[in-house]
Motif scaffolding. Structure first.
Motif, short mmCIF file in Angstrom:
data_model
loop_
_atom_site.label_atom_id
_atom_site.label_comp_id
_atom_site.label_asym_id
_atom_site.label_seq_id
_atom_site.Cartn_x
_atom_site.Cartn_y
_atom_site.Cartn_z
N VAL A 198 -27.11 19.64 -8.16
CA VAL A 198 -26.84 18.89 -6.92
C VAL A 198 -27.36 17.47 -7.03
O VAL A 198 -28.39 17.22 -7.68
CB VAL A 198 -27.46 19.59 -5.69
CG1 VAL A 198 -26.86 20.98 -5.49
CG2 VAL A 198 -28.97 19.71 -5.82
N MET A 199 -26.66 16.55 -6.36
CA MET A 199 -27.06 15.14 -6.37
C MET A 199 -26.76 14.53 -5.01
O MET A 199 -25.85 14.98 -4.29
CB MET A 199 -26.33 14.39 -7.48
CG MET A 199 -26.61 14.93 -8.89
SD MET A 199 -25.54 14.23 -10.18
CE MET A 199 -26.22 12.57 -10.32
N GLY A 200 -27.50 13.48 -4.67
CA GLY A 200 -27.23 12.74 -3.44
C GLY A 200 -26.12 11.74 -3.66
O GLY A 200 -25.81 11.35 -4.79
N ASP A 201 -25.50 11.30 -2.57
CA ASP A 201 -24.43 10.30 -2.66
C ASP A 201 -24.98 8.89 -2.82
O ASP A 201 -24.30 8.02 -3.35
CB ASP A 201 -23.53 10.37 -1.42
CG ASP A 201 -22.69 11.64 -1.38
OD1 ASP A 201 -22.71 12.40 -2.37
OD2 ASP A 201 -22.01 11.86 -0.35
N HIS A 202 -26.19 8.67 -2.34
CA HIS A 202 -26.85 7.37 -2.52
C HIS A 202 -27.75 7.50 -3.75
O HIS A 202 -28.97 7.68 -3.64
CB HIS A 202 -27.66 7.01 -1.28
CG HIS A 202 -28.14 5.60 -1.24
ND1 HIS A 202 -28.73 5.05 -0.13
CD2 HIS A 202 -28.11 4.62 -2.17
CE1 HIS A 202 -29.05 3.79 -0.37
NE2 HIS A 202 -28.69 3.51 -1.61
N ASP A 223 -18.93 20.36 -2.37
CA ASP A 223 -19.50 20.79 -1.09
C ASP A 223 -20.82 20.06 -0.83
O ASP A 223 -21.61 19.85 -1.76
CB ASP A 223 -19.77 22.30 -1.07
CG ASP A 223 -18.51 23.13 -0.98
OD1 ASP A 223 -17.41 22.55 -0.86
OD2 ASP A 223 -18.62 24.38 -1.03
N VAL A 224 -21.06 19.71 0.43
CA VAL A 224 -22.37 19.19 0.85
C VAL A 224 -23.12 20.36 1.45
O VAL A 224 -22.64 20.98 2.41
CB VAL A 224 -22.22 18.04 1.85
CG1 VAL A 224 -23.58 17.57 2.34
CG2 VAL A 224 -21.47 16.87 1.21
N VAL A 225 -24.28 20.66 0.88
CA VAL A 225 -25.01 21.86 1.28
C VAL A 225 -26.44 21.54 1.68
O VAL A 225 -27.02 20.55 1.23
CB VAL A 225 -25.02 22.91 0.15
CG1 VAL A 225 -23.61 23.38 -0.17
CG2 VAL A 225 -25.70 22.37 -1.11
N VAL A 226 -26.99 22.39 2.53
CA VAL A 226 -28.41 22.37 2.86
C VAL A 226 -29.04 23.57 2.17
O VAL A 226 -28.47 24.67 2.19
CB VAL A 226 -28.64 22.44 4.39
CG1 VAL A 226 -30.12 22.62 4.71
CG2 VAL A 226 -28.10 21.19 5.05
N PHE A 227 -30.18 23.35 1.52
CA PHE A 227 -30.81 24.44 0.77
C PHE A 227 -32.32 24.38 0.88
O PHE A 227 -32.90 23.33 1.20
CB PHE A 227 -30.38 24.40 -0.70
CG PHE A 227 -30.77 23.13 -1.43
CD1 PHE A 227 -31.97 23.03 -2.13
CD2 PHE A 227 -29.92 22.04 -1.41
CE1 PHE A 227 -32.32 21.87 -2.79
CE2 PHE A 227 -30.26 20.86 -2.09
CZ PHE A 227 -31.46 20.78 -2.77
N LYS A 235 -27.75 17.93 -0.17
CA LYS A 235 -27.20 17.26 -1.34
C LYS A 235 -25.75 17.72 -1.54
O LYS A 235 -25.27 18.65 -0.89
CB LYS A 235 -28.00 17.57 -2.61
CG LYS A 235 -29.49 17.22 -2.54
CD LYS A 235 -29.76 15.73 -2.43
CE LYS A 235 -31.25 15.44 -2.30
NZ LYS A 235 -31.51 14.01 -2.02
N ARG A 236 -25.09 17.07 -2.51
CA ARG A 236 -23.71 17.45 -2.85
C ARG A 236 -23.71 18.26 -4.15
O ARG A 236 -24.40 17.92 -5.11
CB ARG A 236 -22.84 16.21 -3.02
CG ARG A 236 -21.35 16.53 -3.19
CD ARG A 236 -20.52 15.27 -3.39
NE ARG A 236 -20.57 14.39 -2.24
CZ ARG A 236 -19.75 14.48 -1.19
NH1 ARG A 236 -18.83 15.44 -1.14
NH2 ARG A 236 -19.85 13.62 -0.19
N VAL A 237 -22.91 19.32 -4.16
CA VAL A 237 -22.79 20.14 -5.36
C VAL A 237 -21.92 19.41 -6.38
O VAL A 237 -20.78 19.05 -6.10
CB VAL A 237 -22.16 21.52 -5.03
CG1 VAL A 237 -21.96 22.34 -6.31
CG2 VAL A 237 -23.02 22.27 -4.02
N ILE A 238 -22.47 19.19 -7.57
CA ILE A 238 -21.75 18.52 -8.65
C ILE A 238 -21.31 19.52 -9.71
O ILE A 238 -20.22 19.43 -10.27
CB ILE A 238 -22.60 17.41 -9.28
CG1 ILE A 238 -23.06 16.40 -8.20
CG2 ILE A 238 -21.83 16.69 -10.38
CD1 ILE A 238 -21.93 15.69 -7.49
N GLY A 239 -22.17 20.48 -10.01
CA GLY A 239 -21.83 21.50 -11.00
C GLY A 239 -22.24 22.88 -10.54
O GLY A 239 -23.27 23.04 -9.87
N VAL A 240 -21.41 23.88 -10.89
CA VAL A 240 -21.72 25.27 -10.56
C VAL A 240 -22.04 26.02 -11.85
O VAL A 240 -21.97 25.45 -12.95
CB VAL A 240 -20.54 25.94 -9.81
CG1 VAL A 240 -20.28 25.23 -8.50
CG2 VAL A 240 -19.28 25.95 -10.67
#
Length: 258
Positions: A196-200, A100-104, A143-148
């Motif tokens: 969370v991590m960015g795609d770039h 998921d791409v999230v705003v936080f 950012k994109r969620v990589i791990g929960v």
């Protein structure tokens, strides 16, 4: 010499215009111009305030425009894009999922002490950013969620890929030419938080950059503002945000599919 008085006769123009007088007393239906004249600037101002308030309420609880301020999420999200953040995505018990791409709100994780600002200026900027008319607050990130919670996230495996619970992730959404990460890490994500991590990756300050800080770079789930579901502007990029199947083979720590 004719001294006999001459009688002056009224011409047709001297006759009272009965029809005209009656016509002036008739009721005329107001036209569009009359309606516009009747709307005073005060009424227009009130309508404007009510409209803005309605938009702010909608933005606060349903969908919020968010202006992308940096290139950290390229190529999917570009600088100047106005995305629509779905605030109902996690409102009824659902939690953010991997990919998921999230705003936080990064206060306490990415930003320890938000900068102080004039209250009036802050209120005006907050209203403008809530409508997507100004850059977001310095404490807001996308950012994109990589791990929960419970996931073990490791970088990198022998092929240079990020692993989640022992499964290598094929991150086709990454910026062309970027490595999954130039910095190694190995973390078990605490319950109730996200990695969370960015795609770039080469131009993104994300969870990797806050490993040594309180929270270890993870973001509490209750700080998530919403999920980015659509690109609303510019018109040429108007589309739903493409999902990813990169995490479809990842199993939860208990062995179940995520």
């Amino acid at each position: 010499m004719d001294t006999e008085p001459q009688h002056m006769e009224r011409g047709p123009s001297s006759t009272p215009a009965t029809g005209t007088e009656e016509g002036s007393r008739s009721v005329r239906m107001p036209g569009p111009r009359d309606v516009l004249r009747a709307l005073s600037w005060r009424r227009v101002a009130v309508l404007g305030v009510l409209g803005a308030a309605s938009l702010l309420l909608f933005s606060a609880f349903v969908v919020q425009p968010f202006l992308i301020p940096s290139s950290s999420m390229e190529p999917g999200l570009q600088v100047g894009d106005r995305v629509l953040v779905n605030k109902l995505a996690y409102r009824f018990g659902d939690n953010p999922q991997r990919g998921d791409v999230v705003v936080f709100d990064g206060t306490g994780s990415f930003v320890q002490e938000p900068a102080r600002e004039n209250p009036v200026t802050g209120l005006a900027h907050g209203a403008a950013s809530a409508l997507g008319l100004a850059e977001p607050a310095e404490t807001d990130f996308v950012k994109r969620v990589i791990g929960v919670g419970g996931d073990r996230v490791v970088c990198c495996d022998e092929e240079g890929k990020v692993e989640v619970n022992g499964r290598a992730i094929d991150e086709r959404y990454l910026y062309f030419g970027d490595a999954p990460s130039s910095a190694p890490f190995d973390i078990v994500v605490p319950s109730g938080t996200l990695w969370v991590m960015g795609d770039h990756r080469s131009n993104s300050r994300d969870s990797r950059d806050h490993l040594g800080e309180p929270g270890g770079g993870t973001v509490p789930v209750d700080k998530i503002i919403g999920r980015v579901d659509w690109i609303g502007w510019p018109a040429g990029r108007w589309d739903s945000l493409e999902g990813t199947d990169a995490f479809s083979d990842v199993r939860d720590p208990d062995g179940a599919h995520g």
